[in-house]
Design a protein around this motif. Sequence first.
Motif, mmCIF file in Angstrom:
data_model
loop_
_atom_site.group_PDB
_atom_site.id
_atom_site.type_symbol
_atom_site.label_atom_id
_atom_site.label_comp_id
_atom_site.label_asym_id
_atom_site.label_seq_id
_atom_site.Cartn_x
_atom_site.Cartn_y
_atom_site.Cartn_z
ATOM 1 N N UNK A 331 0.966 -1.285 0.117
ATOM 2 C CA UNK A 331 -0.076 0.016 0.127
ATOM 3 C C UNK A 331 1.003 1.310 0.026
ATOM 4 N N UNK A 332 0.695 2.001 -0.922
ATOM 5 C CA UNK A 332 1.455 3.180 -1.133
ATOM 6 C C UNK A 332 0.367 4.565 -0.884
ATOM 7 N N UNK A 333 0.758 5.510 -0.647
ATOM 8 C CA UNK A 333 -0.105 6.852 -0.651
ATOM 9 C C UNK A 333 -0.824 7.079 -1.862
ATOM 10 N N UNK A 334 -2.187 6.918 -2.011
ATOM 11 C CA UNK A 334 -2.738 7.011 -3.404
ATOM 12 C C UNK A 334 -3.140 5.767 -4.118
ATOM 13 N N UNK A 335 -2.249 4.492 -3.868
ATOM 14 C CA UNK A 335 -2.836 3.305 -4.671
ATOM 15 C C UNK A 335 -1.994 2.054 -4.036
ATOM 16 N N UNK A 336 -2.647 0.972 -4.283
ATOM 17 C CA UNK A 336 -1.951 -0.236 -3.942
ATOM 18 C C UNK A 336 -1.570 -0.834 -5.160
ATOM 19 N N UNK A 337 -0.233 -1.583 -4.858
ATOM 20 C CA UNK A 337 0.501 -2.211 -5.941
ATOM 21 C C UNK A 337 0.455 -3.741 -5.401
ATOM 22 N N UNK A 338 0.080 -4.701 -6.680
ATOM 23 C CA UNK A 338 0.639 -6.019 -6.390
ATOM 24 C C UNK A 338 1.284 -6.205 -7.613
ATOM 25 N N UNK A 339 2.792 -6.809 -7.133
ATOM 26 C CA UNK A 339 3.727 -6.746 -8.225
ATOM 27 C C UNK A 339 4.302 -8.269 -8.202
ATOM 28 N N UNK A 340 4.444 -8.698 -9.307
ATOM 29 C CA UNK A 340 5.465 -9.940 -9.404
ATOM 30 C C UNK A 340 6.526 -9.599 -10.423
ATOM 31 N N UNK A 341 7.573 -9.841 -9.805
ATOM 32 C CA UNK A 341 8.846 -9.612 -10.506
ATOM 33 C C UNK A 341 9.920 -10.994 -10.552
ATOM 34 N N UNK A 367 -4.179 -0.432 -8.154
ATOM 35 C CA UNK A 367 -5.683 -0.135 -7.826
ATOM 36 C C UNK A 367 -5.510 1.249 -7.087
ATOM 37 N N UNK A 368 -6.502 2.145 -7.469
ATOM 38 C CA UNK A 368 -6.582 3.499 -6.682
ATOM 39 C C UNK A 368 -7.988 4.158 -6.918
ATOM 40 N N UNK A 369 -8.414 4.568 -5.671
ATOM 41 C CA UNK A 369 -9.746 5.551 -5.633
ATOM 42 C C UNK A 369 -9.573 6.788 -6.527
ATOM 43 N N UNK A 370 -8.105 7.095 -7.105
ATOM 44 C CA UNK A 370 -7.849 8.358 -7.554
ATOM 45 C C UNK A 370 -7.769 7.967 -9.056
ATOM 46 N N UNK A 371 -8.820 8.594 -9.960
ATOM 47 C CA UNK A 371 -8.974 8.219 -11.545
ATOM 48 C C UNK A 371 -7.839 8.714 -12.177
ATOM 49 N N UNK A 372 -7.062 9.669 -11.739
ATOM 50 C CA UNK A 372 -5.945 10.155 -12.412
ATOM 51 C C UNK A 372 -4.681 9.669 -12.242
ATOM 52 N N UNK A 373 -4.679 8.457 -11.118
ATOM 53 C CA UNK A 373 -3.569 7.733 -11.226
ATOM 54 C C UNK A 373 -3.447 6.386 -11.927
ATOM 55 N N UNK A 374 -4.367 6.179 -12.881
ATOM 56 C CA UNK A 374 -4.402 5.230 -13.926
ATOM 57 C C UNK A 374 -4.510 3.738 -13.366
ATOM 58 N N UNK A 375 -5.394 3.203 -12.687
ATOM 59 C CA UNK A 375 -5.583 1.956 -12.234
ATOM 60 C C UNK A 375 -5.310 1.024 -13.515
ATOM 61 N N UNK A 376 -4.858 -0.421 -13.002
ATOM 62 C CA UNK A 376 -4.717 -1.257 -14.144
ATOM 63 C C UNK A 376 -3.745 -2.140 -13.951
ATOM 64 N N UNK A 377 -3.609 -3.184 -15.135
ATOM 65 C CA UNK A 377 -2.516 -4.201 -15.185
ATOM 66 C C UNK A 377 -1.308 -3.753 -16.309
ATOM 67 N N UNK A 378 0.011 -4.117 -15.834
ATOM 68 C CA UNK A 378 0.844 -3.698 -16.868
ATOM 69 C C UNK A 378 2.104 -4.743 -16.917
ATOM 70 N N UNK A 379 2.356 -5.257 -18.043
ATOM 71 C CA UNK A 379 3.274 -6.427 -18.177
ATOM 72 C C UNK A 379 4.273 -5.419 -18.937
ATOM 73 N N UNK A 380 5.622 -5.416 -18.050
ATOM 74 C CA UNK A 380 6.756 -4.541 -18.449
ATOM 75 C C UNK A 380 8.107 -5.714 -18.605
ATOM 76 N N UNK A 381 8.739 -5.774 -19.580
ATOM 77 C CA UNK A 381 9.894 -6.665 -19.743
ATOM 78 C C UNK A 381 11.221 -5.629 -20.009
ATOM 79 N N UNK A 382 12.072 -5.665 -19.496
ATOM 80 C CA UNK A 382 13.348 -5.028 -19.627
ATOM 81 C C UNK A 382 14.784 -5.574 -19.441
ATOM 82 N N UNK A 383 15.676 -4.697 -20.100
ATOM 83 C CA UNK A 383 16.934 -5.163 -19.909
ATOM 84 C C UNK A 383 17.696 -3.916 -19.050
#
Length: 564
Positions: A331-341, A367-383
Motif C-alpha cells: 500500500x502506497x499513498x494513493x494506490x495499492x500495488x500487486x507486483x510479480x517480478x 488499484x486506486x480510488x484516484x482516477x488520475x493515477x491510472x489503475x490497471x495491469x501492466x506487463x513490462x519486460x526490460x534489460x
Amino acid sequence: MKKNIILFILLSLFIEAKEFSEIEFKGDIDLITGEFDRSTLLKICHIEYPPIYKVWKSNPTFSKREIPKFLENLKKYAHSMGYYKAKVYVKTSDDTIIFNIQKKKPIKIDSIKLDKEFKQLSLLNRGERFRTKDFSETKKRIVRYLEENGYPTYTMNSKAKVDLDLYQVDIVFDIDKGKKRYFGKTDVNNSSKIDDDLITEQIVYEDKELFNILKLEESYDNIYRLGVFSKIQVEPDFNNSDGVSDVGITLEEGETKEFLSRLGYDTQDGARGGVDYIDHNFFGNLREFSVGAKISERGYRAYTGLYDPKTVVPLLGKFSMRNELSYHDWKFDGYDEALLVEKFTLGRELFRLKHFFGFQHEYNTISSDNPELLSGSYLINSLFYRLVVDERDNVMNARNGYYLSFYAEKAMEAIGSKIEYLKLLGEGRYIKEFDPMVVAFKLRVGILNEETPLFKHFFTGGAMSNRGYEYRDVGPHTKGDATGGVGLIDTSFEVRYPLSENFSVVSFFDASTISEEVNSFNDDWYRSYGFGMRYISIIGPLRLDIGFQEDAEFAIHLGIGQVF
C-alpha cells in the motif's frame, strides 16, 4: 556491655550494607564531553547504565565497599592522562557518592628519541602533556607502518621514563626493521565442497608483491564473508632467509544453513517482521539458495532466489549469476500495488568495478480510488545494467569513504513489454571523518526519457532522503496523492558529532526537486533542515531525525542504520 557490642556490630553491618543509587563527579571535570566527562569517568569505574532502549533494566546501585576501588581507578586514570599530582576526594551524602577530582599540574615530555622515518606517525611532542594513550597509539602506528611496508619481523623496544622528582617524561623508541619481506606462493588446505579457485579469488595480494598486512587481512575478511567456514587460518611463514614468505590458508566448512527472524519498526513501513531461510553452500561451490517473507503495516512480500558465483558463459567467460522471484502486495499513498517480478542478473568485477546486467520481467496491478493515477495491469519486460563502486569503511556506520552507483533500465516492445521507456539513476555518497566529527554528502540524479505509469516515477521524501517530509511526499500531488516525477535531483548534507562512544547528535540539510516534464529540471526545490540523534547498538545505529520544511511543517523519522 554485651548490648553495646551487639548494637555496634549491627550498626557496622548496616553501614557496610548501605547502598547508594547515585554517583556525582565534581572539581576539574568536563560538563559535556572531554577526557573527564561523566560518561568517561563512569567507564573508568566500570559502572555501566543500561542502554535507553532496555527500559526493563534498572540502574545499578553501589555499596560502600566499592568506593576504594572507584578511587583507585580514578587516580590511575588521572595519572594515565598526565596528571601525576592529581588528588581525588570522596564523600557520601544520603544515597549519593560524590567524587571531587583535582587534576593539578600536568607532567610534560622533556625528550623524545625516535628515528626520523617514524616522526610523522608520532602523537607525542616535546613540551606537551604526556598521555599514556598517545604513547600506546604511537607504538601501534609504528607497528602498523612496518607491517604495511614489508617489515613484519621488526623488533621494537619502547620506554616512557617518568621522573616524578624532576616531573618530566623521557621517551625512547629503539626500532630494528629487520629484513624486507615479500609474498610468496599460497597453499590452500581446503576440506570443504568448494573449488580452490573460488577461494583464491578472494586473495588480494600477488606472488612477489611487497608484504602488506592490510592485504592479508582483506583476504581473510573476503573469505570470512563467504559465510561457510567455521575455521579460517591465514599464516605467513617468516622463516625463509630469502625474504619471501609463503602463506598457508587452512579452511574448515561449518554450518551453512540458517534461519533468520526479525521484528522492527520505522516510520516508513511501521511495525514489521520477517523470516528467512538461507543455505550459503547449496550443492557446493558457494551457491546460495534463499527463501523468505516480510510483513509490515504497508503489506507483505514473499521472495526466493538462487545465486551461483561461478557461471561460465560461452565466449564471454566466468560470471556470477543470480535469479530472483518475488511478489508483493503493498500500500502506497494513493494506490495499492500487486507486483510479480522475476529478475535474472549476471555480474562481473573488472578494474575493481562491479558490473551487473540482465533481464527483468514485471507484472504489476495498480488499484486506486484516484482516477488520475491510472489503475490497471501492466506487463513490462526490460534489460538493465548496474555499476557499483563501494569504498566505504563500514556499510552500516561509515566514517570514511565513498559510494558510487549507476543504474539503467530499458523496457522495449521488442522483448514483449507493453510499454517502452529508458530510466537512468545515478548516486554518489562521500563520507569524511574530521575527528571527532563526521561529514557526509549524498547526491541522486534520475531521468526518464518519457512519461510512464506512476509506479515507475521517481519519488523522494522520508527517512532516507528529504527528511522534512513524510515517505514519498515531496513534489507534485493530485487530489492529495503524491505523483512523483520523470526527473529527480535529491541532495543531503549531514554532520555527525559524538557526545560519547555510543551516542551522537546530527544536523542535516536536504534539498530535492521533482520534474513533471521530460528533460526539464525547472521545477520548484523542496528544502528541509533538522537535527537527530544516533545510538550505536549491537544491531547498528538507532536513528531518530526531526526534519523541518521551509514553512515550519515537520516530520519525525525512526530507523536503523545511517542515512548514507
